[in-house]
Scaffold this motif. Structure first.
Motif, short mmCIF file in Angstrom:
data_model
loop_
_atom_site.label_atom_id
_atom_site.label_comp_id
_atom_site.label_asym_id
_atom_site.label_seq_id
_atom_site.Cartn_x
_atom_site.Cartn_y
_atom_site.Cartn_z
N ALA A 175 0.83 -1.21 0.00
CA ALA A 175 0.00 0.00 0.00
C ALA A 175 0.86 1.26 0.00
O ALA A 175 0.55 2.24 -0.67
CB ALA A 175 -0.94 -0.01 1.21
N THR A 176 1.96 1.21 0.74
CA THR A 176 2.85 2.37 0.80
C THR A 176 3.49 2.63 -0.56
O THR A 176 3.56 3.77 -1.03
CB THR A 176 3.93 2.14 1.88
OG1 THR A 176 3.29 1.74 3.09
CG2 THR A 176 4.75 3.38 2.12
N ALA A 177 3.93 1.57 -1.22
CA ALA A 177 4.53 1.71 -2.54
C ALA A 177 3.49 2.20 -3.55
O ALA A 177 3.77 3.06 -4.39
CB ALA A 177 5.13 0.38 -2.99
N LEU A 178 2.29 1.68 -3.43
CA LEU A 178 1.22 2.07 -4.34
C LEU A 178 0.88 3.55 -4.18
O LEU A 178 0.62 4.26 -5.15
CB LEU A 178 -0.01 1.20 -4.03
CG LEU A 178 -1.07 1.08 -5.10
CD1 LEU A 178 -0.49 0.55 -6.40
CD2 LEU A 178 -2.17 0.12 -4.61
N THR A 179 0.90 4.01 -2.93
CA THR A 179 0.68 5.43 -2.66
C THR A 179 1.72 6.27 -3.37
O THR A 179 1.41 7.30 -3.98
CB THR A 179 0.76 5.68 -1.14
OG1 THR A 179 -0.23 4.90 -0.50
CG2 THR A 179 0.55 7.13 -0.82
N GLN A 180 2.96 5.82 -3.30
CA GLN A 180 4.05 6.54 -3.94
C GLN A 180 3.84 6.57 -5.46
O GLN A 180 4.07 7.61 -6.09
CB GLN A 180 5.37 5.81 -3.57
CG GLN A 180 6.62 6.62 -3.75
CD GLN A 180 6.75 7.78 -2.79
OE1 GLN A 180 5.93 7.98 -1.89
NE2 GLN A 180 7.75 8.60 -3.00
N VAL A 181 3.38 5.48 -6.03
CA VAL A 181 3.10 5.44 -7.48
C VAL A 181 1.97 6.40 -7.82
O VAL A 181 2.07 7.20 -8.77
CB VAL A 181 2.71 4.00 -7.92
CG1 VAL A 181 2.22 3.99 -9.36
CG2 VAL A 181 3.89 3.05 -7.75
N MET A 182 0.89 6.36 -7.01
CA MET A 182 -0.31 7.14 -7.34
C MET A 182 -0.08 8.64 -7.17
O MET A 182 -0.76 9.45 -7.79
CB MET A 182 -1.49 6.69 -6.47
CG MET A 182 -1.92 5.26 -6.68
SD MET A 182 -2.59 4.93 -8.34
CE MET A 182 -4.27 5.51 -8.14
N LYS A 183 0.84 9.01 -6.30
CA LYS A 183 1.03 10.45 -6.10
C LYS A 183 2.08 11.06 -7.04
O LYS A 183 2.29 12.27 -7.03
CB LYS A 183 1.30 10.76 -4.62
CG LYS A 183 2.71 10.54 -4.17
CD LYS A 183 2.85 11.00 -2.71
CE LYS A 183 4.32 11.11 -2.37
NZ LYS A 183 4.59 11.14 -0.95
N THR A 184 2.70 10.22 -7.86
CA THR A 184 3.66 10.76 -8.83
C THR A 184 2.90 11.32 -10.03
O THR A 184 2.09 10.62 -10.61
CB THR A 184 4.63 9.64 -9.29
OG1 THR A 184 5.25 9.07 -8.14
CG2 THR A 184 5.67 10.17 -10.25
N PRO A 185 3.14 12.59 -10.37
CA PRO A 185 2.38 13.17 -11.48
C PRO A 185 2.85 12.64 -12.84
O PRO A 185 3.91 12.02 -12.94
CB PRO A 185 2.67 14.66 -11.36
CG PRO A 185 3.96 14.76 -10.63
CD PRO A 185 4.08 13.54 -9.77
N ARG A 186 2.07 12.89 -13.86
CA ARG A 186 2.49 12.63 -15.23
C ARG A 186 3.68 13.55 -15.55
O ARG A 186 3.84 14.59 -14.94
CB ARG A 186 1.35 12.95 -16.21
CG ARG A 186 0.12 12.07 -16.08
CD ARG A 186 0.30 10.73 -16.75
NE ARG A 186 0.80 10.86 -18.12
CZ ARG A 186 1.51 9.91 -18.73
NH1 ARG A 186 1.82 8.78 -18.11
NH2 ARG A 186 1.93 10.09 -19.97
#
Lengths: 686, 686
Positions: free
Chosen positions: A443-454
């Motif tokens: 979940a922590t890694a996924l959060t990091q992925v989701m908060k990275t902008p295009r």
């Protein structure tokens, strides 16, 4: 200069290949053989006749023409070997494993340079020296273990450190992460991380090539190149994550100004990664977890279903997702009731969907099907399935295997029992899947992925910025250091940044006339000393001309006073914009609310110039105090669009005036209509 | 009522024990046998004559007297079985594995209650129902795998969820974490997590007992008991870490007031853990990592040496430690030079100490010795040691094994090559050590350990608080809801909290006389309506009596107006204190700077009443904006001691007035000398 000979050599010679697999020369030959290399493998070793079943050449002279040479011989022997092989044997790619070059001594650096010169002369590719090598599915030219699963759609992994690459591979193989290529660039004398990315970008074939790149970086030698090619690859559909080690050293760097202290080089890295769209990771575990996430179909939204046969991990996962701003929406309605009726009594379907410890593979299959086909507003599915050791999990994991292939929604497998269900997990991974053994780490890694902008648009916003005049003003300024208020004023004007009406003069009457014109109250500030308020050089709220006269006379007595600046006194919310030039990166632009927000709370966000409107909005909105800008509890906000515009324009100005090494506008005064710069400083180094 | 029969039974009967090890009844018997249980093992099963080599009783009637019964039979058969065994066979401890009780149906809850009543009647201990059982080094009465290494100094692990306990054990065995006991309390009908802690606390023997407790909690049934015994055990030298799952649900709870919305039940958990000194964890991985940290000698400081043979992980570890406020100090001087001369050329000793990929076991030994004996100001040592697969690591890990036994400073082993060096790591673990395979995961867990405070003093600070009068005032207030300003005033006075001079009256002349006495300017506020400013019921900076008359007349027209309060108008920094009563936990007290700091930035810290001075200071100092309280950039701070005093006194007041369900003092006005409450609200429920 990456070429065919490096990537797909018809023939390889291992210079220094040996029978001792406990030494790099022997281990490398073993890896090439066990990796099933299908070209011709040759070995040069003056002391052996046969190495691991392969006939040996005692000397380069005997060697037939060869594509790639891997050198595992002492450093001082390398330059000559490279020269001979390139000149006489047509070798056009070199991987130099040997250490003892520029990383150790000056003499080593000279050896290294001779090798690079030779390679450049013959148009040969050079990986290393001082690396573990290069492997892809065609050839395993590395001396290390582990060798991960290699296939075309696996990860391209490029590492600035060989030992760290090994440890990252250790963390990856346990998760089942497959690789397409592993590059250890060592001293990066000819080919660095940025060059590999450039090659991948310029030769990208969306059908043939892997879409996943993982990077381990210790030094960003060419930030522009990294930014350009990483952003470009991501725009072409790739996904990139990277560790930049060494984020903490920056904390100790001294800087002469306030902005300098905040804009550390780590914030330059942060800003660069955000601009490129690279997911930033901080550990081996996080990098390989993000790599595994990248192997699944991209997420189309933030709503997750959790299918579990154990309550606790489902709850911990929900907690961690919520903390990261991701949703585990309640599932209800007739279809939920229908699923519930098909599961054992006591099951819960409201999300997490708990099929109970006694839940069967059929129940698992049903729950996934309902999430895939029937439940609305679910973007992806987590499946948590372990065992207390009563039954084997082959059947359940086979269901999971089939559903992952079948479903359009990404399915994240969380299989926690690496010990008790070791063989079942291994079989599942062998079918080409990955495993996330800890749900919160995922979940922590996924959060990091989701908060990275295009990736940001690479275009520079020029509208309203007078570039020729900027260059003309910069050209006119003499010497280095803080520049005069008039020059600051002129430069901001070139960028179309509105400023409070002001006049600098040493003529009292002229200032009084100006004050009459703009209207009292006004502010007076001494011109000359840098830290004006420390020397009593600022007077606010001057309401009459006699007050202004008094302040003028007083300020002109201050040491270093060259004149007085009179400004119209305005009211509004204080904003801050600052920038610092970071060598090789360019300008880091900071924004935030002024005063304590910047000074005490360090509530600033950063971006790398030049900035697009999207980036400026993203900077503003990522402030903790953003609510104040937007307006809160009956208090009016400030004009966000104008704030973004000023940030964009300033970043364009800086792009064309790299002589500005540090600057801030502090404060700008803002209300719901207008924003004007009140005070600004700029330091120039030509 | 935990007893000898539960912990150290001379005889155990498994009711429902079977030959099928794929079912709980068979697996449990297998675990007891393979765990080497040395007492007498009996089995009741009407359908078998022999189970796993043990003679079977067909019915409880035939059974000799037995200490402990483990029930693995259908729920509805349990109550009678328990009754028979307790009454006729002297069984004084029960572990009920069976599910289908209160967790599923009302009927199940009734069955459960009958069992509890029987156990209570006969003074028998009851674990469960609906659990995986209990294991310690004497008996493995669990049906699950994995079975971890069990020894006296291992971890006591108590879990509120059986399946989660299994998954946590999976995460633990990989790290080599040893256990002393594993308790799965299931439905906790008689013995819950708090009761196990109570037993451990009341019977604690520092020589005999384990000092490490790990908890997985889904519901805190008795916060006071948890706080008391956890704090007490920690004061006796134990170390406790816990997961409380379900932290995010709280976000959705509605609350009627501002304070209510911030003081969610998760902040109650947070405050409770901090008060008790429990290290809070959020994942299985983190809990077991903290457990491993607890097996090492306690840290005496924050300065770490890193010994590594790979640069990258050393840098990532340094980054992660720095981020957590821990130090990797530079090592230099003659002794550093001496070490450097003993290592291979190119090694670095400045910390991280990099002995290079070619570094030998002797180099490792030397580097550790220098950190232990020669380098000043080093509190603990991290050792990162893996392999690229050339040589085996038995020798290096033997050095590490010996140094861990020898050295006084804690040594944290980071052995990343679980795949390539699997056998070597396994041998290292088999010698009784733990392993942290990812350095950043370790650093993050260590940060969590280091930032957990010592348990707070359990004593209530009564000085200056008039408890009898508080009870008298509370007794006098009629009805529920927000109480009148006079009562608020009185209660704060009882606690010795200074207030701005004020008078509430419906008599204009009386208010005017008061304003004359305290001196203009004054503030007027309507009394009656709750949200005063929304109805125009607040007027600031009233400078004359005619202005006061005008405002009085206007405010008395507002709907619900019962009078007007006049206060002396003061200036200063705004502070905030609030509290909310959380059922079972007591009052969560919040503090922060007022205004936007609370409302927009959510910069508040929380504690559980009653609070000690240490806790109050810790709350104040953990505010992001603490620098403002301390004073910054030439601006004076506020009187921190008085702020702490007010927090402590208020918390004491609340402890004796649990009828106060919500309250805030907002603002208090503070300068470097004094702090006075300006406005306060309290809501009472009797």
């Amino acid at each position: 200069m990456i070429n065919r000979q490096l990537l797909h050599p018809e023939s390889i010679v291992v210079v220094g290949g040996s029978n001792n697999v406990h030494k790099p020369g022997g281990a490398l030959v073993r890896n090439l053989i066990s990796g099933g290399y299908k070209g011709t493998l040759r070995i040069i070793n003056p002391k052996e006749d046969e190495v691991q079943g392969i006939k040996v050449f005692h000397d380069a002279g005997e060697l037939p023409p060869t594509d790639l040479a891997v050198l595992v011989i002492p450093a001082k022997m390398c330059p000559e070997s490279v020269e001979t092989l390139a000149r006489d044997k047509g070798v056009r790619a070199f991987i130099i494993i040997s250490a003892g070059f520029g990383e150790e001594t000056k003499e080593g650096a000279e050896l290294e340079q001779r090798i690079v010169d030779t390679c450049d002369k013959y148009g040969a590719a050079l990986i290393g020296p001082n690396c573990i090598g290069l492997m892809n599915s065609w050839h395993h030219s590395v001396f290390t273990k582990p060798i991960p699963t290699l296939h075309d759609k696996g990860v391209d992994f490029i590492s600035g450190s060989g030992a760290t690459a090994v440890f990252i591979l250790e963390s990856a193989v346990i998760k089942g992460l497959p690789f397409n290529s592993v590059w250890s660039v060592g001293n990066s004398k000819q080919i660095g991380i940025e060059d590999v990315l450039q090659y991948m970008d310029e030769n990208f074939d969306p059908e043939r090539d892997s879409h996943i790149k993982l990077l381990y970086i210790e030094n960003i030698n060419n930030p522009d190149k990294l930014l350009f090619h990483a952003g470009s690859l991501i725009r072409k559909g790739c996904r990139i994550a990277a560790i930049k080690a060494g984020s903490s050293e920056s904390g100790s760097r001294a800087a002469s100004s306030h902005t300098g202290a905040i804009a550390s080089s780590d914030s330059a890295v942060e800003a660069l990664f955000r601009k490129a769209g690279i997911v930033r990771c901080f550990s081996r575990e996080e990098l390989t977890t993000v790599g595994c996430i990248f192997t699944l179909p991209p997420l189309t939204g933030r709503n997750f279903a959790i299918v579990t046969h154990a309550g606790g991990p489902g709850v911990m996962l929900t907690d961690a997702l919520s903390k990261g701003g991701l949703n585990v929406p309640k599932i209800e309605g007739p279809e939920a009731d229908e699923l519930k009726s098909l599961l054992f009594p006591g099951s819960s379907v409201s999300n997490p969907i708990d099929i109970l410890a006694t839940g069967t593979p059929e129940h698992l299959s049903l729950a996934i099907d309902y999430c895939e086909h029937k439940f609305k507003g679910i973007d992806a599915i987590f499946v948590i399935f372990g065992t207390p050791g009563l039954v084997q999990l082959y059947e359940a994991y086979d269901v999971l295997h089939k559903k992952i292939l079948e479903c359009k929604k990404p399915i994240f497998p969380i299989l926690p029992c690496l010990h008790t269900a070791g063989p079942e997990v291994a079989e599942f991974l062998s079918k080409g899947h990955v495993n996330f053994s800890d749900e919160v780490t995922l979940a922590t890694a996924l959060t990091q992925v989701m908060k990275t902008p295009r990736p940001a648009s690479p275009e520079i916003e020029l509208f309203g910025v007078d570039v020729p005049r900027i260059r003309e003003v910069i050209g006119r300024i003499e010497g280095n250091g803080y520049i005069s208020p008039e020059h600051v004023h002129e430069l901001l004007e070139c960028a179309g940044i509105p400023m409070v009406p002001e006049l600098v003069s040493a003529d009292k009457a002229e200032l009084e006339a100006f004050a009459e014109k703009v209207g009292y109250p006004v502010v007076a500030k001494v011109v000359g000393p840098v830290h004006k308020s420390d020397v009593g050089g600022v007077a606010l709220n001057i309401k009459t001309s006699s007050q202004l006269e008094y302040e003028f006379d007083r300020m002109m007595q201050i040491e270093g006073a060259k004149g007085v600046m009179v400004q119209k006194m305005l009211r509004g919310r204080e904003l801050f914009i600052g920038a610092k030039y970071e060598p090789r990166f360019g300008h880091i632009v900071l924004c935030g609310l002024g005063g304590i927000f910047v000074e005490v709370l360090k509530d600033v966000s950063s971006g790398l110039a030049p900035l697009s409107y999207d980036e400026a909005y993203s900077m503003i909105r990522s402030l903790r105090a953003y609510k104040i800008i937007r307006g809160t509890r009956g208090q009016k906000g400030v004009n966000e669009k104008k704030y973004a515009e000023i940030i964009v324009r300033l970043s364009t100005l800086l792009r064309f005036a790299t002589e500005i090494k540090e600057m801030d506008i502090n404060p700008l005064l803002a209300d719901e209509n207008d924003i004007v710069a009140v005070d600004a400083r700029m330091r120039i180094e030509k």
